[in-house]
Scaffold this motif. Structure first.
Motif: not given
Length: 366
Positions: A109-116, A153-164
């Motif tokens: 999930s998004v949260a799990a990606n960020i917390g990895y 979306s692509g922009g949302q995935r970019q923000r996930v990578a930045l947050a992680r």
């Protein structure tokens, strides 16, 4: 043609006395017998964003990968937060990396990606959950915390990578072409979002991009590379107003830089074939030692006046731009650009004049 030596804005800091932030000192990277980066020096202060830009193959991504520890350094050193990290593995550098393809984990999930990264470092669950919530809020992903990347979306995935990358509170953040994978229509809004998010962090940020507008809008300073060497490292305003050479002027702003001299109240250029009254020019001091004429696309006009200040040029290309036509013209061996109204009648040649105050004479300081 040989590439000019680097023009740093500050004296390089000795390796033994490293400041806070990120320092790259005399960096050289080789792939076998090929030198990809040669004697590059730059620095990024905490909470500062520096953009590295240049044409394809100039060494900008290799520089970022060397800072991240993904390629070995042949010569020079990399420092971060007062430490020499040149020989450290990527995991020990306290660097957050956002690769060009974002590399988010599709099964999480998004949260799990960020917390990895926090989980991998053994961060206690309460602190990890708190930090994930902070990153979700910073990147405007709170409502998407349980979604998987394929639902974004692509922009949302970019923000996930930045947050992680930011979740581990790195000393430096490295972004490799952060908006390149996005549709052009999305880039403007996401560029503004990215600038706001970076402004809320305290880490030194290094962005690699091929997009001039992205570099100018995100970087408080810009390092422009060519053929593996640093050509100019300065603020966007100084790069724009006082480029070190014609390559910088053309690559960053599509401008033309002509060697010139001043004689009898005129700027004389193109081997004496063009004499422009100095009174028609904006005059600005230069830090690069020679008199030069800086021309942008709005610096010239097409004129019917056959006076001594006009320049006869051959039209080589015309391109409709909606609100006008952009002409490429040849004067001797030089190509110049000029915009004309969409209904202008243009023949095979034109007579050019400087629009008063729109061209800049760069003159050495007294």
């Amino acid at each position: 043609m040989s590439t000019p030596a680097a023009v740093p804005t500050t004296d390089p800091t000795p390796t033994a006395v490293r400041p806070a932030g990120l320092t790259v000192d005399d960096l050289t990277v080789r792939y076998g017998s090929t030198t990809a980066v040669e004697h590059v020096s730059l620095d990024v202060a905490p909470a500062e964003t520096v953009a590295v830009i240049g044409p394809s193959g100039c060494g900008k991504s290799t520089t970022l990968r060397a800072v991240a520890g993904l390629v070995p350094v042949a010569e020079g050193a990399v420092g971060l937060a007062g430490r020499d990290i040149t020989g450290l593995s990527p995991a020990r550098r306290d660097i957050g990396l956002v690769p060009q393809n974002y590399a988010v984990f599709p099964h999480m999930s998004v949260a799990a990606n960020i917390g990895y990264g926090l989980r991998a470092r053994g961060t206690a669950t309460p602190r990890r959950e708190e930090r994930v919530r902070e990153m979700l809020e910073l990147t405007h992903l709170s409502d998407l915390a349980e979604r998987r990347p394929d639902q974004l979306s692509g922009g949302q995935r970019q923000r996930v990578a930045l947050a992680r990358a930011l979740a581990i509170q790195p000393d430096a953040l490295l972004l490799d072409e952060p908006l390149a994978a996005l549709d052009p229509q999305l880039r403007g809004g996401l560029r503004r979002e990215l600038a706001a998010m970076l402004a809320a962090t305290e880490c030194a940020t290094l962005i690699v991009t091929h997009d001039q507008r992205e570099a100018l809008s995100l970087g408080s300073r810009i390092a422009l590379l060519r053929d593996g060497r640093l050509v100019q490292f300065d603020t966007p305003q100084r790069l724009w107003d006082d480029p070190v050479d014609a390559f910088v002027a053309d690559f960053l702003a599509g401008a033309v830089l002509l060697d010139a001299e001043v004689a009898d109240g005129h700027a004389v250029t193109l081997d004496g074939r063009w004499r422009i009254p100095v009174g028609d020019l904006a005059v600005r001091p230069t830090g690069h030692g020679a008199v030069r004429l800086l021309l942008r696309h709005d610096s010239l006009t097409v004129t019917d006046d056959a006076d001594a200040a006009a320049l006869l040029a051959e039209v080589t290309h015309s391109e409709f731009t909606g609100d006008g036509v952009h002409l490429t013209v040849r004067a001797g061996e030089r190509l110049l650009g000029v915009r004309v109204p969409p209904d202008a009648r243009i023949g095979r040649s034109v007579s050019l004049a400087v629009a008063p105050g729109r061209a800049t004479l760069l003159s050495p300081r007294a």
